[in-house]
Each structure stands twice: as C-alpha cells, then as structure tokens.
Design a protein around this motif. Structure first.
Motif, mmCIF file in Angstrom:
data_model
loop_
_atom_site.group_PDB
_atom_site.id
_atom_site.type_symbol
_atom_site.label_atom_id
_atom_site.label_comp_id
_atom_site.label_asym_id
_atom_site.label_seq_id
_atom_site.Cartn_x
_atom_site.Cartn_y
_atom_site.Cartn_z
ATOM 1 N N LEU A 435 -9.732 -1.657 -13.902
ATOM 2 C CA LEU A 435 -8.697 -1.406 -12.907
ATOM 3 C C LEU A 435 -9.318 -0.575 -11.777
ATOM 4 N N VAL A 436 -9.252 -1.111 -10.571
ATOM 5 C CA VAL A 436 -9.949 -0.545 -9.421
ATOM 6 C C VAL A 436 -8.929 -0.113 -8.374
ATOM 7 N N ASN A 437 -9.119 1.080 -7.809
ATOM 8 C CA ASN A 437 -8.358 1.451 -6.608
ATOM 9 C C ASN A 437 -9.318 1.603 -5.448
ATOM 10 N N ALA A 438 -8.878 1.127 -4.288
ATOM 11 C CA ALA A 438 -9.718 1.090 -3.096
ATOM 12 C C ALA A 438 -9.079 1.954 -2.016
ATOM 13 N N TYR A 439 -9.649 3.124 -1.789
ATOM 14 C CA TYR A 439 -9.148 4.051 -0.777
ATOM 15 C C TYR A 439 -9.403 3.522 0.630
ATOM 16 N N PHE A 440 -10.502 2.771 0.790
ATOM 17 C CA PHE A 440 -10.849 2.204 2.090
ATOM 18 C C PHE A 440 -10.604 0.702 2.091
ATOM 19 N N ALA A 441 -9.453 0.298 1.606
ATOM 20 C CA ALA A 441 -9.108 -1.122 1.575
ATOM 21 C C ALA A 441 -8.940 -1.662 2.996
ATOM 22 N N ASN A 442 -8.957 -2.969 3.101
ATOM 23 C CA ASN A 442 -8.645 -3.625 4.374
ATOM 24 C C ASN A 442 -7.121 -3.719 4.471
ATOM 25 N N TYR A 443 -6.514 -2.685 5.057
ATOM 26 C CA TYR A 443 -5.053 -2.604 5.066
ATOM 27 C C TYR A 443 -4.420 -3.597 6.031
ATOM 28 N N ASP A 444 -5.203 -4.206 6.906
ATOM 29 C CA ASP A 444 -4.656 -5.194 7.834
ATOM 30 C C ASP A 444 -4.565 -6.575 7.213
ATOM 31 N N GLN A 445 -5.577 -6.967 6.430
ATOM 32 C CA GLN A 445 -5.619 -8.328 5.902
ATOM 33 C C GLN A 445 -5.430 -8.409 4.393
ATOM 34 N N PHE A 446 -5.924 -7.396 3.644
ATOM 35 C CA PHE A 446 -5.796 -7.422 2.176
ATOM 36 C C PHE A 446 -5.210 -6.114 1.666
ATOM 37 N N PRO A 447 -4.043 -5.687 2.116
ATOM 38 C CA PRO A 447 -3.510 -4.398 1.658
ATOM 39 C C PRO A 447 -3.241 -4.364 0.164
ATOM 40 N N ALA A 472 1.208 -2.837 -3.030
ATOM 41 C CA ALA A 472 0.386 -1.696 -3.460
ATOM 42 C C ALA A 472 0.193 -0.665 -2.365
ATOM 43 N N ALA A 473 -0.016 -1.112 -1.121
ATOM 44 C CA ALA A 473 -0.375 -0.190 -0.051
ATOM 45 C C ALA A 473 0.824 0.327 0.731
ATOM 46 N N LYS A 474 2.024 -0.098 0.392
ATOM 47 C CA LYS A 474 3.187 0.319 1.181
ATOM 48 C C LYS A 474 3.569 1.774 0.959
ATOM 49 N N SER A 475 3.342 2.282 -0.241
ATOM 50 C CA SER A 475 3.822 3.625 -0.550
ATOM 51 C C SER A 475 2.737 4.683 -0.561
ATOM 52 N N TRP A 501 -4.676 11.222 4.158
ATOM 53 C CA TRP A 501 -5.618 11.605 5.199
ATOM 54 C C TRP A 501 -6.497 10.407 5.516
ATOM 55 N N SER A 502 -6.721 10.145 6.788
ATOM 56 C CA SER A 502 -7.383 8.918 7.190
ATOM 57 C C SER A 502 -8.750 9.194 7.803
ATOM 58 N N PRO A 503 -9.817 9.162 7.007
ATOM 59 C CA PRO A 503 -11.163 9.365 7.533
ATOM 60 C C PRO A 503 -11.756 8.113 8.161
ATOM 61 N N ALA A 504 -11.005 7.020 8.166
ATOM 62 C CA ALA A 504 -11.481 5.763 8.743
ATOM 63 C C ALA A 504 -10.332 5.138 9.526
ATOM 64 N N PRO A 505 -10.630 4.228 10.447
ATOM 65 C CA PRO A 505 -9.565 3.620 11.257
ATOM 66 C C PRO A 505 -8.458 3.018 10.406
ATOM 67 N N THR A 506 -7.231 3.414 10.690
ATOM 68 C CA THR A 506 -6.065 2.919 9.965
ATOM 69 C C THR A 506 -4.935 2.719 10.964
ATOM 70 N N GLY A 507 -4.241 1.596 10.842
ATOM 71 C CA GLY A 507 -3.176 1.279 11.782
ATOM 72 C C GLY A 507 -2.075 2.322 11.780
ATOM 73 N N ARG A 508 -1.498 2.550 12.964
ATOM 74 C CA ARG A 508 -0.442 3.546 13.101
ATOM 75 C C ARG A 508 0.771 3.204 12.247
ATOM 76 N N ASP A 509 1.114 1.905 12.176
ATOM 77 C CA ASP A 509 2.286 1.505 11.382
ATOM 78 C C ASP A 509 2.086 1.825 9.905
ATOM 79 N N VAL A 510 0.858 1.602 9.425
ATOM 80 C CA VAL A 510 0.563 1.892 8.017
ATOM 81 C C VAL A 510 0.651 3.393 7.766
ATOM 82 N N LEU A 511 0.060 4.196 8.642
ATOM 83 C CA LEU A 511 0.107 5.649 8.480
ATOM 84 C C LEU A 511 1.534 6.159 8.501
ATOM 85 N N ASN A 512 2.339 5.654 9.418
ATOM 86 C CA ASN A 512 3.738 6.098 9.501
ATOM 87 C C ASN A 512 4.512 5.714 8.248
ATOM 88 N N ALA A 513 4.215 4.547 7.683
ATOM 89 C CA ALA A 513 4.897 4.127 6.448
ATOM 90 C C ALA A 513 4.539 5.065 5.304
#
Length: 529
Positions: A435-447, A472-475, A501-513
């Motif tokens: 079971l893998v969790n990805a902190y730096f996932a591709n939240y735009d295409q594979f959230p 998975a990435a909504k909450s 906390w976002s050490p890499a580029p992350t969409g504003r909509d995702v961060l706000n969610a």
C-alpha cells in the motif's frame, strides 16, 4: 564581501576548543563533514577532458551521478546546474546559495562547508559539463497515458476521514501505533500530540514547541523527539526528551532535524540504545545514544550521511547480533547495511545505490520471493528539492536478496511522487501486498494515485493488481502512513496522515479543497473480516 570571505572570517574567528565543546549535532556536524570531504575523492583536472568525462568524475565522485536525461533541460538550467556549480565553489548566472537565509541559517550553512570557499573546478571545465548536460537533457518527460486506465476502485478498504481539531488546515508529521500504550499517537508540525485509537475517539495529550518526529510510552516514561525546523535547515534545534512523573528531562539536544527514532538493545546488555536519524539538510548523520553509568548518554555517530529517513533493526547475517538497515534519501542516496561487530561497533556497506535525483523516501524489509531471506521494497518520489518534475522513474521497487545481502532490482511500478510503502499481507492469502501513498502525486491528471493498493497476485513473477480510491486526494495530501489492526478484527488496517503544506507546484483549487476539508487522518478499514 562574498560568501567565501565571510565563511573564512567566521571559521577563523572560532577557537578550536569551541568546536570540540559544541554539543550534540553541532560538534559532530563539523567533524563528520570534514571526514566526508576527506573520503570524497575529488577528481584531478584533466585539461582536455570532455564534458561527459568531467560530469562523471565530478558529479559521481561522492554519489551516483544521474544521467542528463533524468531531468528536463529547464530544470537543469534554472535549478540544478546553478546549485551544482555552487557546490563546486562557482557562482553562475547570478545564483546565490545563501539568498533568503537568515544570519543563523547562513552561519550553519557556511560551517557545513557545502559550498567550498574556493572553486574546485575551472570555469572552462564547468562550461564543458553544463554544455554536455544541456545538450543531452530531454525537453520534457513524455506523458504516460497507460496510467489513465490501469487502476480499479478499492473495495477491500473503507475510508473514514477524521478531523482532530477545528483548524482549517492539516499538518500531520507523525503517526505511530504504540502497542505498549494501546493506542495510535499522532503528532503535528506545530507540536500537538493526540491519542487516536480509532476513527471515533481521540484525546489531546500535550503541545510541544517543535515538529513531532516521534512519540511513545514505555512504562511510566514518555519519550518524544522534536524535529526542530521542518523545512530544510542546517540549524540544529531538534531534541529528544523523556518525561517521568510530569518531569521533563532533555536526553539530547542540538540535534540536526531528527526525523526517525528507534529503541533497541544492540549490545545485549538488557538496555535499549537509541538510534536517531538526523536528516539534516546539507549535512546529517545516523547517531547512536548509549546509556552511561551516570544516567546520561554517550553519543556515538555511525554514519555521516544527510537525508537519513528510515532505520530497521534486523539480524541480516544470522550471527545473532542485530544489524541496521538504513535508508538515506539524498546525497549518496540508497540503502546502507551496518553489520554489528559487537560492542556497538559496525561495519558499513552501501547495498543499494541510486542517483541523487531519485528521492528515495521509505523502505520495507520483507521476504517478497519466499526464499527465506529478506528483500527490500523501496518507495522513491521525493520531489521537494531543486529538481521538481513529474518523473517517470518515481515509484516502488523490489530489490531481491541473493542470500548474501547482495540486492538486485527485480520489479518496478511507476507512481508519481511515491512517498511511503507498507508491505504486509492485507488480503491474508500468504503473500505480501503493498500500500503506497504519494505525497507528490500528479493531482491534475492522476489524483486517485495519491493512495495505491497493489494486491499481490503471483510471488515469483511479482504480478500486482493496482487499486485506488477515486476520491483519495479530495480530503488531504497523504504524507505519513501506519499499519495497525485498530479494530482488532484480525486483518490489518491503515492510517494515513495529511500534511497540506505544498513544497511543489499544486493547483489553487486543490489547495483550497484541502484547507476547506481540514481532514487530519484517513483510517482505511480493511473489510476482509
């Protein structure tokens, strides 16, 4: 006055006795950095060498050199090459490695000697290296469209989100299932500690000053490791404390960003030694604390290597002495085996070596191929440093053991930003699932691939079926994971901790969610039983 001049004036102004009187990581930091520089074979300067040869010599002298194709040309040019040049004593393209650092951070960074006061390479040689890299780097990584259809929805686990407070953001730094205390301890970046036995119950325990890196109870003693600054830093502000009857005692301070703690009796005297992984930044080390006769602890450095993030105690050569398997996630990246020679002496060998851009984040030690020796499952996907990109070589790897603690990669599954892997038999069929969790996932295409369950279908061939949570990435942004049968029904569950906390580029909509949801934990209840 340039950084090199400032550095020399600072070092010259410090009397030798201060170096050796420095406490904890401060003193050992200097000693081990010097040792590291002595061990690192700085190459000679062949006047007519090509860029490829110079790149291999200089960039492979202290760690496994990446290939120019490992990063896009824009990342090399804007981020990596200027930092590489500074590590060789050259400042190019107006790059200042001390920019943005306060006085204290600048001081400790200069002490680290990460940036030599004098160039170790000529500008002509550097230009040859840079031209070689940029001429062979890729413009961009190709899009892997096969990832869009490869996953099935998870049915084996039910997700239970948990909020531990009313704050709109979540910054979980630590989760540990403590069998002695009979609960799960959860720590935060801002120092809060909770006991969370299950999704329906939680209790606030205490508030510490710095980020919680470890928290556990042994009898009437509570042990706590505070990391100090969570952001990359050379300032040694971490500490290890124990609390007995409400009295707090500092066991070790001036630690260099300790991120992992292990208690284990390594010399067979019936008392636990304490292992601290000082992740550090430019520098770091593996530190062993041994109880002395006066009630204090002797500090025994074992490995001068930054980025140490995981320690596993295991007898690897069947000599009835506990050895150490250690993951270093930056610099000379890879897995180190420290064989116990007795009397707290160890011999060290690097059994897995990876390029410094791979970003290894976690290892598990488990017999994947059922040949009765222990293999290594490795997750790599750290993407927070100088080389951010969605990298096709991020994911999970299986390195099999030939019986002599020689490891060879046998399997790779690509997952963008893979951060942690838990290797257990989740479906109780006799083989090991992942079971893998990805902190730096591709939240735009594979959230959905921020959590991936790889169900083992065939051991010898390493065939796995991938499952994901569509939401998975909504909450939350899942940084930490722990495995425990929290509902005590005989199968293994998983607890994930969110740190938005976002050490890499992350969409504003995702961060706000994430901010709006404010979810701290996600309990994955295994429904097998």
């Amino acid at each position: 006055m340039g950084p090199a001049v400032i550095e020399r004036e600072i070092i010259d102004s410090i009397e030798p006795r201060i170096w050796f009187a420095a406490k904890g990581a401060v003193g050992w930091l200097v000693l081990f950095m010097v040792a590291s520089l002595m061990q690192c074979q700085i190459p000679q300067k062949p006047e007519t060498a090509s860029g490829a040869i110079l790149f291999s010599q200089y960039c492979g002298s202290c760690h496994l050199a990446p290939q120019p194709t490992d990063l896009p040309v824009s990342v090399w040019k804007k981020r990596v090459l200027p930092e590489m040049a500074a590590r060789m004593g050259l400042l190019i393209d107006h790059y200042n490695p001390y920019a943005g650092l306060n006085m204290e951070e600048t001081f400790y960074t200069q002490i680290s000697m990460a940036y030599p006061p004098k160039p170790i390479i000529s500008r002509t040689e550097w230009d040859s290296i840079a031209n070689y890299v940029l001429s062979h780097a890729v413009d961009t990584f190709l899009f892997d469209s096969s990832r869009l259809q490869r996953n099935k929805p998870i049915n084996q686990f039910a997700a239970h989100p948990v909020k531990l407070d009313d704050l709109p953001e979540s910054f979980v730094s630590y989760i540990h299932h403590d069998e002695h205390a009979g609960t799960n301890f959860v720590g935060f970046v801002r120092g809060q500690v909770y006991a969370v036995p299950d999704p329906e119950h939680h209790d606030f325990i205490e508030k510490r000053y710095y980020t919680i890196a470890d928290y556990r109870q042994r009898g009437d003693t509570t042990w706590c490791t505070e990391m100090g600054p969570i952001l990359p830093s050379e300032i040694p502000k971490g500490r290890l404390t124990k609390t007995v009857d409400s009295t707090l005692v500092v066991v070790a301070d001036s630690l260099h960003r300790p991120v992992y703690t292990v208690f284990s009796d390594l010399d067979g005297d019936g008392k636990d030694e304490i292992l601290l992984a000082e992740f550090g930044n430019k520098t770091g080390e593996l530190l062993l604390l041994h109880a002395d006769q006066d009630g204090g602890y002797l500090h025994l450095p074992l490995l001068a290597q930054p980025g140490i993030i995981r320690i596993i105690v295991q007898d690897m050569n069947q000599d009835l002495k506990p050895d150490l398997v250690v993951l270093a996630s930056q610099g000379n990246e890879g897995v180190y085996l420290l064989l116990n020679q007795g009397n707290l002496k160890f011999t060290t060998q690097q059994v897995i070596r990876l390029p410094s851009v791979y970003g290894s984040s976690w290892i598990e030690l488990v017999d994947m191929d059922h040949d009765k020796d222990l293999d290594i499952v490795l997750a790599n996907g750290d993407n927070a440093d100088y080389s951010y990109a969605l990298k096709p070589y991020h994911g999970v790897r299986i390195f099999t053991n030939n019986g002599n603690n020689e490891f060879e990669q046998q399997w790779f599954y690509p997952i963008y930003g893979a951060t942690r892997v838990i290797a257990r038999d989740f479906d109780l069929d006799g083989d090991v699932d992942l079971l893998v969790n990805a902190y730096f996932a591709n939240y735009d295409q594979f959230p959905e691939e921020s959590i991936v369950y790889l169900q083992n279908d065939s051991d010898p061939e390493f065939m796995f079926s991938p499952f994901t949570f569509p939401d998975a990435a909504k909450s939350g942004r899942w940084l930490i994971s722990e495995c425990a049968d929290y509902d005590q029904d005989g199968d293994l569950d998983v607890i994930l901790g969110s740190n938005i906390w976002s050490p890499a580029p992350t969409g504003r909509d995702v961060l706000n969610a994430w901010r709006k949801a404010g979810i701290d934990l996600l309990f994955l209840e295994n429904k097998l039983r």
